[in-house]
Design an enzyme around this catalytic site. Structure first.
Site, mmCIF file in Angstrom:
data_model
loop_
_atom_site.group_PDB
_atom_site.id
_atom_site.type_symbol
_atom_site.label_atom_id
_atom_site.label_comp_id
_atom_site.label_asym_id
_atom_site.label_seq_id
_atom_site.Cartn_x
_atom_site.Cartn_y
_atom_site.Cartn_z
ATOM 1 C CE LYS A 26 6.752 -12.497 -18.981
ATOM 2 N NZ LYS A 26 5.846 -13.266 -18.199
ATOM 3 C CD GLU A 74 6.626 -16.687 -17.463
ATOM 4 O OE1 GLU A 74 5.700 -17.211 -18.112
ATOM 5 O OE2 GLU A 74 6.581 -15.496 -17.097
ATOM 6 C CD GLU A 88 3.868 -11.515 -21.987
ATOM 7 O OE1 GLU A 88 4.714 -11.868 -21.142
ATOM 8 O OE2 GLU A 88 2.745 -11.100 -21.679
ATOM 9 C CD1 TRP A 116 -1.985 -5.425 -3.138
ATOM 10 C CD2 TRP A 116 -2.957 -4.368 -4.840
ATOM 11 N NE1 TRP A 116 -2.102 -6.314 -4.169
ATOM 12 C CE2 TRP A 116 -2.688 -5.693 -5.229
ATOM 13 C CE3 TRP A 116 -3.570 -3.505 -5.750
ATOM 14 C CZ2 TRP A 116 -3.019 -6.176 -6.499
ATOM 15 C CZ3 TRP A 116 -3.892 -3.999 -7.001
ATOM 16 C CH2 TRP A 116 -3.611 -5.314 -7.367
ATOM 17 C CB CYS A 139 -0.851 0.035 1.262
ATOM 18 S SG CYS A 139 -1.794 -1.470 1.508
ATOM 19 C CG HIS A 141 10.172 -36.632 -30.134
ATOM 20 N ND1 HIS A 141 10.226 -37.909 -30.631
ATOM 21 C CD2 HIS A 141 10.434 -36.722 -28.815
ATOM 22 C CE1 HIS A 141 10.489 -38.742 -29.644
ATOM 23 N NE2 HIS A 141 10.632 -38.050 -28.535
ATOM 24 C CE LYS A 163 -0.133 -7.089 -14.797
ATOM 25 N NZ LYS A 163 1.047 -7.923 -15.057
ATOM 26 N NE ARG A 200 4.161 1.857 -1.692
ATOM 27 C CZ ARG A 200 5.297 1.203 -1.561
ATOM 28 N NH1 ARG A 200 6.273 1.403 -2.408
ATOM 29 N NH2 ARG A 200 5.464 0.350 -0.569
ATOM 30 C CG ASN A 243 3.378 -0.620 2.748
ATOM 31 O OD1 ASN A 243 4.490 -0.291 2.387
ATOM 32 N ND2 ASN A 243 2.786 -1.688 2.267
ATOM 33 N N GLY A 244 2.034 -3.088 4.926
ATOM 34 C CA GLY A 244 2.746 -4.292 5.379
ATOM 35 C C GLY A 244 1.756 -5.351 5.833
HETATM 36 O O1 M6R Z 1 -4.342 -12.296 -14.552
HETATM 37 P P1 M6R Z 1 -3.970 -13.679 -15.019
HETATM 38 O O2 M6R Z 1 -2.830 -14.269 -14.258
HETATM 39 O O3 M6R Z 1 -5.139 -14.620 -15.057
HETATM 40 O O4 M6R Z 1 -3.501 -13.467 -16.524
HETATM 41 C C1 M6R Z 1 -3.211 -14.545 -17.357
HETATM 42 C C2 M6R Z 1 -2.471 -14.089 -18.585
HETATM 43 O O5 M6R Z 1 -3.238 -13.190 -19.323
HETATM 44 C C3 M6R Z 1 -1.139 -13.414 -18.221
HETATM 45 O O6 M6R Z 1 -0.339 -14.254 -17.442
HETATM 46 C C4 M6R Z 1 -0.378 -13.016 -19.475
HETATM 47 O O7 M6R Z 1 0.076 -14.148 -20.153
HETATM 48 C C5 M6R Z 1 0.768 -12.092 -19.107
HETATM 49 N N1 M6R Z 1 0.852 -11.016 -20.017
HETATM 50 C C6 M6R Z 1 2.089 -12.784 -19.029
HETATM 51 O O8 M6R Z 1 3.164 -11.941 -18.857
#
Ligand code: M6R
Length: 609
Positions: free
Chosen positions: A486, A482, A489, A74, A2, A505, A604, A27, A98-99
């Site tokens: 990354k 992952e 993306e 938050w 927060c 394969h 997001k 935050r 905050n904490g």
């Molecule tokens: O909010 P969520 O964790 O459910 O979101 C899932 C995906 O949309 C999310 O992880 C997306 O792949 C991100 N942009 C990954 O960096």
């Protein structure tokens, strides 16, 4: 995570506090509030939702006072609501925090037995009660706060005012940040530099276990044990925008570096080493329910799906229940079969992903038991579940998920240990050893982050690569996926994550001298086999970037570049092997000049099908 602010001086406090909160909104932003000290005593205004709601409420309240405290929340304990918003007022003591107070349940029971009544579900209100009671026995707020904090365990940055001592704010710090700003005849405080920068550039940083009394005439700092502290103010030359990102160029980089804290907060107060168990209550199932589970299905999308894949390995291994991880975006259209004997774990940072929510609803209709692992309190997926284990990573602003991913891993590891213990498949000594290892993760992450310069050099070398392959076995496989996600993306390079055993394969056909291949090869049970893959890549002139355990010379001899991570118990390695991959993606994107925090075409939170 927060944000807190405080002001004491000659000016009206409310506008200054609102301005500080606006700069701390990154935050937390589910509710906010102010407490103003004036001729009418302490007045509190709080509002749910974004700060503009509080701003409107403050306009209507006609506050009048030149000192006060504020908070943007938050939620971690208690859903976002007005009663749960800060400040919390008990008697004439108002507190913002905050904490996380680890022993809040124990203290709450004790206070309730002594006649206290509570108006919120927060851990913070406990502090307000303790201070108000101590204030009745001690001559000053400063001493009352010190006495109260003797009872409190956990993380806190606190700012506290009392109606009996106008023009004074008491602050204290343990494991959460707190900065004091020295203005001209005025003093401010806040969770972070940006809240104060418009008013002063002279800052004092409180250190662990310190508290301070702020008044218009200055600051007195002491340790919680009562020793006085002399500290020089520092001059901060950051711009307000730089300051919001803590000096980092992007939120994503800041969030990568916040991971040790995010994990520590996610574990805080949840692990009992003595009992080799979770301090549970949150998970929504007891031993009887755990024993009745015949299958675990993890549902998620994107990065959260990669965390779910790692969760599947842990759950199978530690609790010996059949487990599977499923892409929620597929499940929802598949007429899936769920039963009452299923434990369905929905993993979602936002708690709002439409595909995950739809899959959760079909599991619910079939009578499956539902557990949510989410970062946003009281979001749709936790609300649809029987129980929730929240990650306490704080808001993640960068679209590419980093700290929420590792916090999900930590949460899922706890679930696996919990299930293993409840089902009798995980012996106490082994569980204790694993939980001890889990508690070491934040320190190991710090070491992994310290090697960022090596990762940067690799990024420089490969910034123009058009394709990259990521390989891993066992728990290295979700990390390979992952790492590839990354990179895709944020740098828009094409990347593939593959189970290393699948290389022969098909993907082996891609390998030539132009193809960088990132191999996740830490010291684990599959190490020798992964080295075999590494050799196969080299034999075809592929360029190997290996992620290895510190000091692994064997892997180093076979690799063009080596990214080292600290040793950890084998099962916990994903929590550190992902760090160089996050940094690699970040640095490549940064060198290319892409919009790292808001990459093209992505959102997001994906609330559409
Ligand atoms: O909010 P969520 O964790 O459910 O979101 C899932 C995906 O949309 C999310 O992880 C997306 O792949 C991100 N942009 C990954 O960096």
């Amino acid at each position: 995570m927060c944000g807190i602010v405080g002001y004491v001086g000659p000016r009206q406090a409310a506008p200054i506090l609102l301005d500080g909160l606006r700069r701390l909104e990154y935050r937390g932003y589910d509710s906010a509030g102010l407490a103003i000290q004036g001729a009418r005593g302490i007045e509190i205004v709080r509002a749910v939702g974004k700060l503009e709601n509080l701003t409107r409420a403050v306009e209507g309240a006609k506050l009048d006072g030149s000192s006060g405290i504020g908070h943007t929340r938050w939620a971690t304990h208690g859903r976002p609501s007005e009663p749960n918003a800060h400040p919390h007022l008990v008697g004439d003591v108002a507190v913002v925090h905050n904490g996380i107070i680890e022993n809040h349940l124990e203290l709450k029971r004790e206070l309730a037995a002594d006649g206290a009544t509570f108006s919120s579900d927060t851990d913070t209100e406990i502090v307000a009660h303790l201070v108000a009671r101590a204030r009745a026995r001690t001559p000053s707020l400063f001493l009352a706060v010190r006495a109260a904090l003797e009872r409190v365990r956990g993380a806190y940055a606190l700012a506290i005012v009392s109606g009996a001592e106008p023009g004074k704010i008491v602050v204290a710090k343990s494991a959460s940040p707190l900065v004091i700003g020295l203005g001209d005849g005025e003093v401010l405080c806040g969770s972070d530099v940006p809240a104060l920068l418009s008013y002063t550039r002279r800052m004092l940083f409180l250190e662990e276990g310190e508290m301070a009394e702020l008044s218009a005439s200055g600051v007195r700092i002491e340790t919680l044990a009562g020793e006085s502290v002399a500290r020089e103010a520092k001059r901060i030359d950051w711009s307000p925008v730089q300051a919001e990102k803590d000096g980092y160029k992007h939120f994503m980089l800041k969030e990568i570096f916040e991971q040790p804290r995010a994990i520590a907060d996610t574990l805080r107060g949840r692990i009992s080493l003595e009992q080799a168990e979770l301090v549970d209550g949150e998970l929504g199932f007891d031993a009887k329910v755990a024993q009745g589970i015949e299958r675990v299905v993890l549902l998620a999308c994107g990065t959260s799906y990669h965390a779910a894949l790692a969760g599947r390995y842990w759950i199978e291994q530690l609790s010996r229940v059949p487990a599977q991880a499923e892409l929620a975006s597929e499940v929802r259209y598949r007429e899936p079969v769920f039963t009452k004997k299923d434990l369905v774990i929905a993993v979602s940072q936002s708690g709002e992903t439409a595909d995950t929510l739809a899959a959760v609803r079909s599991a619910r209709e079939a009578g499956a038991r539902l557990l949510a692992v989410a970062n946003v309190l009281d979001s749709a997926i936790p609300r649809a579940a029987d129980g929730s284990l929240y990650t306490h990573a704080g808001p993640e602003i960068g679209v590419a998920s980093t700290k929420c991913f590792t916090a999900q891993l930590a949460a899922l590891f706890m679930v696996a240990v919990h299930l293993g213990r409840r089902r009798g498949s995980l012996a106490e000594p082994r569980a204790r050893e694993l939980l001890r290892g889990l508690l070491e993760v934040p320190a190991a992450m710090r070491h992994a982050l310290d090697r960022k310069d090596t990762v940067y050099e690799v990024a420089r070398r490969w910034q123009h690569a058009r394709h990259m392959l990521f390989l891993g076995r066992g728990l290295g496989f979700p990390i390979a996926l992952e790492g590839a996600l990354k990179l895709k993306e944020i740098s828009y390079a094409h990347a593939e994550g593959y189970a290393a055993g699948e290389m022969k394969h098909g993907p082996i056909a891609l390998i030539d001298e132009e193809m960088p291949v990132v191999v996740i090869a830490p010291h684990d049970a599959q190490y020798e086999k992964t080295l075999g893959n590494l050799q196969e890549v080299r034999a075809r002139d592929g360029r190997v970037i290996s992620v290895v355990t510190d000091g692994d010379e064997q892997a180093a001899r076979l690799s063009e570049h080596v990214l080292e991570v600290p040793a950890l118990p084998e099962l916990l390695l994903p929590l550190v092997t992902v760090i160089p991959l996050q940094l690699l993606a970040y640095f490549i994107a940064e060198l290319k000049g892409t919009d790292v925090d808001q990459p093209r075409n992505l959102a997001k939170t994906v609330t559409v099908e």
